[in-house]
Every structure is written in C-alpha cells, then in structure tokens.
Design a protein around this motif. Structure first.
Motif, short mmCIF file in Angstrom:
data_model
loop_
_atom_site.label_atom_id
_atom_site.label_comp_id
_atom_site.label_asym_id
_atom_site.label_seq_id
_atom_site.Cartn_x
_atom_site.Cartn_y
_atom_site.Cartn_z
N GLY A 1 -2.83 11.77 -6.31
CA GLY A 1 -1.64 12.43 -6.85
C GLY A 1 -1.66 12.45 -8.35
O GLY A 1 -0.68 12.82 -8.99
N GLY A 2 -2.76 12.09 -8.94
CA GLY A 2 -2.96 12.32 -10.37
C GLY A 2 -2.50 11.21 -11.30
O GLY A 2 -2.17 11.48 -12.45
N ARG B 1 0.87 -1.18 0.00
CA ARG B 1 0.00 0.00 0.00
C ARG B 1 0.91 1.23 0.00
O ARG B 1 1.58 1.49 0.99
CB ARG B 1 -0.90 -0.02 1.23
CG ARG B 1 -1.88 1.16 1.31
CD ARG B 1 -2.87 1.13 0.15
NE ARG B 1 -3.57 -0.13 0.11
CZ ARG B 1 -4.78 -0.34 0.65
NH1 ARG B 1 -5.42 0.63 1.20
NH2 ARG B 1 -5.34 -1.52 0.58
N VAL B 2 0.96 1.98 -1.08
CA VAL B 2 1.87 3.12 -1.14
C VAL B 2 1.15 4.44 -0.91
O VAL B 2 1.78 5.46 -0.70
CB VAL B 2 2.65 3.16 -2.49
CG1 VAL B 2 3.57 1.96 -2.61
CG2 VAL B 2 1.69 3.23 -3.66
N ALA B 3 -0.17 4.42 -0.96
CA ALA B 3 -0.98 5.61 -0.68
C ALA B 3 -2.37 5.11 -0.31
O ALA B 3 -2.71 3.95 -0.60
CB ALA B 3 -1.04 6.51 -1.93
N ALA C 1 -5.15 5.45 -1.56
CA ALA C 1 -5.95 5.00 -2.70
C ALA C 1 -5.12 4.27 -3.75
O ALA C 1 -5.47 4.24 -4.93
CB ALA C 1 -6.67 6.19 -3.33
N ARG C 2 -4.00 3.72 -3.33
CA ARG C 2 -3.15 3.05 -4.32
C ARG C 2 -2.39 1.87 -3.70
O ARG C 2 -1.75 2.01 -2.65
CB ARG C 2 -2.14 4.06 -4.88
CG ARG C 2 -1.12 3.45 -5.79
CD ARG C 2 -0.26 4.50 -6.41
NE ARG C 2 0.93 3.88 -6.96
CZ ARG C 2 1.99 4.55 -7.38
NH1 ARG C 2 2.01 5.87 -7.33
NH2 ARG C 2 3.03 3.90 -7.85
N HIS C 3 -2.47 0.72 -4.38
CA HIS C 3 -1.77 -0.47 -3.93
C HIS C 3 -0.92 -0.98 -5.09
O HIS C 3 -1.43 -1.20 -6.18
CB HIS C 3 -2.77 -1.54 -3.47
CG HIS C 3 -2.14 -2.59 -2.62
ND1 HIS C 3 -2.16 -2.56 -1.24
CD2 HIS C 3 -1.47 -3.72 -2.95
CE1 HIS C 3 -1.52 -3.62 -0.76
NE2 HIS C 3 -1.10 -4.34 -1.78
N ASP C 4 0.39 -1.14 -4.85
CA ASP C 4 1.33 -1.50 -5.92
C ASP C 4 1.77 -2.96 -5.83
O ASP C 4 2.00 -3.48 -4.73
CB ASP C 4 2.60 -0.64 -5.83
CG ASP C 4 2.39 0.74 -6.43
OD1 ASP C 4 1.25 1.05 -6.84
OD2 ASP C 4 3.38 1.50 -6.50
N PHE C 5 1.96 -3.55 -7.00
CA PHE C 5 2.56 -4.89 -7.09
C PHE C 5 3.76 -4.77 -8.01
O PHE C 5 3.62 -4.38 -9.17
CB PHE C 5 1.55 -5.90 -7.67
CG PHE C 5 0.39 -6.14 -6.75
CD1 PHE C 5 0.41 -7.18 -5.84
CD2 PHE C 5 -0.72 -5.31 -6.78
CE1 PHE C 5 -0.65 -7.40 -4.97
CE2 PHE C 5 -1.79 -5.52 -5.92
CZ PHE C 5 -1.76 -6.57 -5.01
N ASP C 6 4.94 -5.11 -7.49
CA ASP C 6 6.16 -5.03 -8.30
C ASP C 6 6.29 -6.33 -9.09
O ASP C 6 6.64 -7.38 -8.56
CB ASP C 6 7.37 -4.84 -7.38
CG ASP C 6 8.66 -4.65 -8.18
OD1 ASP C 6 8.68 -4.99 -9.38
OD2 ASP C 6 9.64 -4.16 -7.60
#
Ligand code: ADE
Length: 372
Positions: free
Chosen positions: A302-303, A277-279, A281-286
C-alpha cells in the motif's frame, strides 16, 4: 419546596437570600428556606461544635453529635434529602441542580474547618456536592450557590420557564449572545438577523451561535450535548481548530524488514509484546500510541515508505531491554552508557541493519537533554 440549611454562620445568608430570585421565590411561597445552627444542638456550657482530629494533624473537625441531633430533629418533621457541601462531592451542574429541585425537602449541611467527622458522611448524608475544584473556607458560599441554582428549577420561581429552557447548559450548550436596544452602540451593531423579525431565522442563528460558542469555549461539553449529526460535525470541526496544542503528533515509524514473519518474532521478543499483523507484508507494534510498522518494502503493502534513521525507544528498564535485545539476536553496537544528562541508553541494529536505541524513560521525559 423546603430547604433547611445547617450552618454555623446563619448570618452569612441574610444578604444573598434577602434579594433576587431566592427572595422572590420565598415571597411567592414557592420555596421555604430555614437556617439551623448546630451550636443550638450542643449540651455543654461552651456550645462546642468542633474538636481536634484523632491521629493528629492541623485544624479542627466538626463533631458528629450536634450535626446528627440537628438533622435528626429536622428529619422528624418531614423526611428530607441530606446534602453535604464539600470539595470532595460530585460536581454541581445544571443537571444536578435540576435533580435536587425535584426533592420536596433538602437539608443542606455546610462543612467547616478541616472537615466533618466521617460518620456524618457515612450515616447522615445522602449526597455530597462540590461547587468546583477549589477549596472554600466553609460550605456557606457553596450553599448560597447551590440554593440559587436549585431554586431556579422549582416551577414558579422564575418569571418565565422558557428562559430556563434557553439558558446556558440547559440543552448541554452555552447560551447564544444576547442584545438589547440600541441597535447600534458606539459603532457596534446588533447582528441583522435579530432585527429581521424572522423567527425561524433568529432561532437558527441562535442555535448555531450556541453550538459555536460551546465548541470554542467549552469543547468538553460537546460530548453530552444533544446535537444532530450535521451539528456535531460542525462543532467538532470548530473545537479541533481551537485546540491549543496543534503540533502534529508522530503516529508511525516504518522500519524496512526482509521477512515480516521473522521481523514480527524479532520485535516481539525485543519489545516484549506480540504486535499485530495488519497486512501480509506489514506487522505493527503500538508503542504508546506511535506505531512501529515493520514493512517488507518489496511486497506491495500500500505504499508505506521507510522512515529514515535510528528508531529511539524509551523504556522503563534499560538493562532489561539490553538483555532482551541480546536474546532476540540484535547486533549490539554499544554497551549501556550513561550520558552527561544522566540518561542511560544503548544502541543496536535489527537483523535488517536498522539502527535502534533504547533509553530510560525517566530521563528522556524528565526535561533533561534528549537522546542526541
Ligand atoms: N466547602 C469547601 N469548599 C467547597 C467546595 N468547593 N464546594 C462545596 N463545598 C465546599
């Protein structure tokens, strides 16, 4: 310093050691070089130094007895640091040459044939050195290179120790361009700064040229070079500009999702790892360096704008990915298909209707046709 070379071909050293820096250093009494033939340490009528390898295979292997007896006879006179020349050794560099030059005595063994009996490595040798990632037919040319590189670092061997300090590799950098008279030759002029007589300016120009040259030709050396912060910044800018592969790299794919918590759980099950979870409203998968960013476009994140179209994944096991997709609740739009290229893949949609495709990486990355 004394250097003893153990070689089956002592005659190969006459030319290289008969002239130049090694000859000068010998004449000045700065280094002593002696050659020893392991053949002189055999006890059979034919002076055999090699034999076929146990277990079979091509070529011959240097027997342990003549090498042990030869080196032990030398060690009995005075202890020496024993170096075996082999393509399996640590790479020769200016730092290695400097380190070896600190030894009072070096005993250098030239390998031959398919190699030397492993017991020589285990019990006789202190150090293994290679002069490069290529295979010579024997260690002699490598010994000539090693001795030259080492002798230069023995105090008194060079006319001027300053030339050693300024040379290529000395400070981890390549040497700056050098010029001599005439100041103009066939229309090519020597850089004006070198004719200025301003020593500070000359030194600054040379330093900059060394850094530029290293960044352009050997960017791999920059990491260990001694540079100021400003110099490093300049060098890295130049090195980046010289990269052969200047194609842009895909770093992020954004999929629009309704609820980030649910998307995090769905994609974690689909991909087999938790992501981050980086924000809010945002979840990242590398995914192997490219980020799959699950973003709720309604939230102020953040757009980030959604990437268009289908997201393609390369996976090791398409059938397992298919099972995971079903279990996670993906809408499967297709069965696993095999294409003419041999590629196996299937399509599905996530709960927010984003189209996804999973294909087997073996065919995706094997030069076959990619996913259409
Ligand atoms: N003997 C054979 N190839 C060699 C190499 N690359 N370096 C040192 N010794 C060797």
């Amino acid at each position: 310093m004394r250097i003893d070379i153990v070689t089956l071909f002592p005659e190969m050293f006459a030319g290289p050691f008969g002239a130049g820096i090694v000859a000068r250093a010998r004449a000045a009494g700065v280094v002593e070089v002696a050659l020893h033939n392991p053949r002189d340490y055999t006890h059979d009528r034919h002076h055999v130094v090699d034999d076929t390898p146990f277990g079979g295979g091509p070529g011959m292997v240097l027997k342990p007895e003549p090498l042990f007896e030869c080196v032990e006879a030398l060690q009995a006179q005075a202890r020496g640091h024993v170096v075996l020349l082999t393509p399996q050794g640590r790479l020769l560099s200016d730092a290695v040459a400097r380190e070896l030059a600190e030894q009072a005595r070096l005993i250098v063994i030239c390998g031959h044939y398919e190699g030397v009996d492993e017991r020589v490595r285990e019990a006789l040798v202190d150090d293994e050195v290679s002069i490069g990632d290529f295979v010579l037919s024997g260690g002699e040319p490598a010994a000539i290179v090693l001795v030259d590189a080492v002798v230069r670092h023995v105090p008194g061997a060079l006319g001027s120790q300053q030339s050693l300090a300024e040379e290529s590799h000395a400070g981890g950098l390549l040497e700056y361009p050098q010029y001599t008279r005439p100041a103009e030759y066939r229309g090519m002029r020597v850089p004006e700064v070198l004719l200025s007589g301003d020593h500070a300016k000359v030194a600054a120009w040379r330093r900059e040229q060394s850094i530029l040259r290293t960044a352009r030709r050997r960017p791999d050396l920059l990491e260990r070079a001694r540079l100021t912060v400003a110099e490093r910044r300049m060098a890295e800018r130049v090195a980046r500009g010289q990269r052969v592969d200047v194609r842009p790299r895909l770093f992020r794919v954004v999929v629009p999702v309704g609820e980030v918590d649910r998307a995090a759980a769905f994609y974690a099950q689909l991909l087999g790892f938790a992501g981050e979870r980086v924000a809010p409203a945002r979840h990242d998968f590398d995914c192997g360096g490219t980020i799959l960013a699950c973003v709720d476009p309604r939230a102020d994140d953040g757009g980030l704008r959604p990437s268009a179209g289908c997201v393609y994944f390369a996976v090791e096991d398409v059938a397992a990915a298919y099972d995971r997709a079903r279990a996670a609740g993906a809408r499967i739009t297709d069965r696993v298909r095999r294409r003419a290229s041999g590629e196996r893949s299937f399509y599905c949609r996530d709960p927010w209707d984003n189209p996804l495709c999973f294909a087997d990486e073996a065919t995706v990355f094997s030069g076959g046709r990619s996913v259409p």
